[in-house]
Design a protein around this motif. Structure first.
Motif, PDB file in Angstrom:
ATOM      1  N   GLU A 164       0.803  -1.116  -0.072  1.00  0.00           N
ATOM      2  CA  GLU A 164      -0.084   0.034  -0.102  1.00  0.00           C
ATOM      3  C   GLU A 164       0.904   1.111   0.058  1.00  0.00           C
ATOM      4  O   GLU A 164       0.561   2.257  -0.650  1.00  0.00           O
ATOM      5  CB  GLU A 164      -0.823  -0.031   1.207  1.00  0.00           C
TER       6      GLU A 164
ATOM      7  N   TRP B 214      -7.028  -7.361   6.422  1.00  0.00           N
ATOM      8  CA  TRP B 214      -6.575  -6.360   5.365  1.00  0.00           C
ATOM      9  C   TRP B 214      -7.527  -5.253   5.354  1.00  0.00           C
ATOM     10  O   TRP B 214      -7.228  -4.297   4.977  1.00  0.00           O
ATOM     11  CB  TRP B 214      -6.455  -7.236   4.168  1.00  0.00           C
TER      12      TRP B 214
ATOM     13  N   THR C 168      -5.805  -1.580   6.099  1.00  0.00           N
ATOM     14  CA  THR C 168      -5.526  -0.598   4.988  1.00  0.00           C
ATOM     15  C   THR C 168      -6.209   0.344   4.728  1.00  0.00           C
ATOM     16  O   THR C 168      -7.302   0.357   5.384  1.00  0.00           O
ATOM     17  CB  THR C 168      -5.586  -1.618   3.409  1.00  0.00           C
TER      18      THR C 168
END
Length: 266
Positions: A31, A65, A69
């Motif tokens: 990311e 996740w 994120t």
């Protein structure tokens, strides 16, 4: 396929041969680097290296996740339709959509396919059947997924993108024409034109303009082969994926691929 759609880069973090902190840290690094999508895969055992090596399950991982994120889209490349009830899959996908929402819009991509790895089926007690029966099951499941999304409260935050993997011309591409927002395969550049012609014929039959479907394909893993990527681009690919495996999750090629993506996007 539309020529004006932007190029995106997705990295498949294969959940094998690594402890979970290494997987988590790799997702964060990706990311930070600026990739567009982070994928895992839907298997229960490693597909390469030590077949009895470390391995983790896909969908529970996606919940982590979704929380960790902030920007990237994420999903499984691709889920096995055989492992979960279709309505349950829809609810799981909707939940991930909401967990991941930033400014009210989720980031989950619903990847799915008919399944192929027989060991997963045998050891976890699923009926393996034949390629035909598994594809028939996928064709029956997707309308149920879509219908369940229309009933859930709360509804998904957006039209959850559906990615379908596979290249078979008699069944898979018909399913793609009817349901997919993204079609993923490992088809070589010289074969893509034919496959897209088949996809268009299925689109005509089911009454859909398949030019709105994003074409996804795999990049070479051995080195940064820009000529191969350019050939895929010229053939219509706009989502490019690259797999990385544990234990070290080597991301050294990612910056060069990102530079190529940015150059293509102007």
């Amino acid at each position: 396929m539309p020529d004006d759609s932007r190029v995106r880069l997705g990295i498949q973090v294969q959940p094998q041969h690594a402890h979970y902190p290494a997987i988590r840290d790799t997702v964060l690094r990706l990311e930070d680097l600026g990739v567009d999508i982070v994928f895992n895969w839907d298997h229960f055992f490693p597909l390469s290296g030590d077949r009895e090596g470390l391995h983790f399950e896909a969908w529970t991982m996606l919940g982590a996740w979704a929380e960790q994120t902030e920007r990237v889209e994420f999903g499984t490349l691709v889920s096995c339709n055989s492992y979960r009830n279709a309505d349950l899959q829809a609810d799981m996908a909707r939940t991930l959509d909401h967990i991941s929402a930033k400014d009210g819009v989720g980031r989950f991509i619903f990847g799915t396919g008919s399944g192929w790895f027989e060991r997963d089926y045998d050891e976890y007690g699923y009926e393996f059947g034949t390629p035909g029966t598994r594809l028939n099951a996928l064709a029956k499941a997707l309308p149920r997924v879509e219908a369940r999304w229309a009933k859930l409260n709360p509804a998904p935050t957006r039209k959850i993108p559906v990615m379908i993997g596979g290249k078979g011309e008699q069944k898979t591409l018909k399913i793609v024409a009817r349901h997919a927002d993204i079609w993923h395969s490992f088809v070589s550049p010289d074969q893509l034109g034919h496959k897209l012609d088949v996809l268009k014929r299925w689109g005509d039959e089911v009454g859909r303009d398949v030019s709105e479907i994003t074409v996804s394909n795999e990049l070479t893993r051995r080195h940064v082969d820009l000529d191969y990527a350019e050939a895929l681009y010229d053939a219509g690919v706009r989502l490019f994926t690259l797999g990385v495996s544990g234990p070290d999750y080597d991301l050294s090629a990612v910056p060069e691929w990102l530079a190529w993506r940015d150059a293509k996007n102007g």
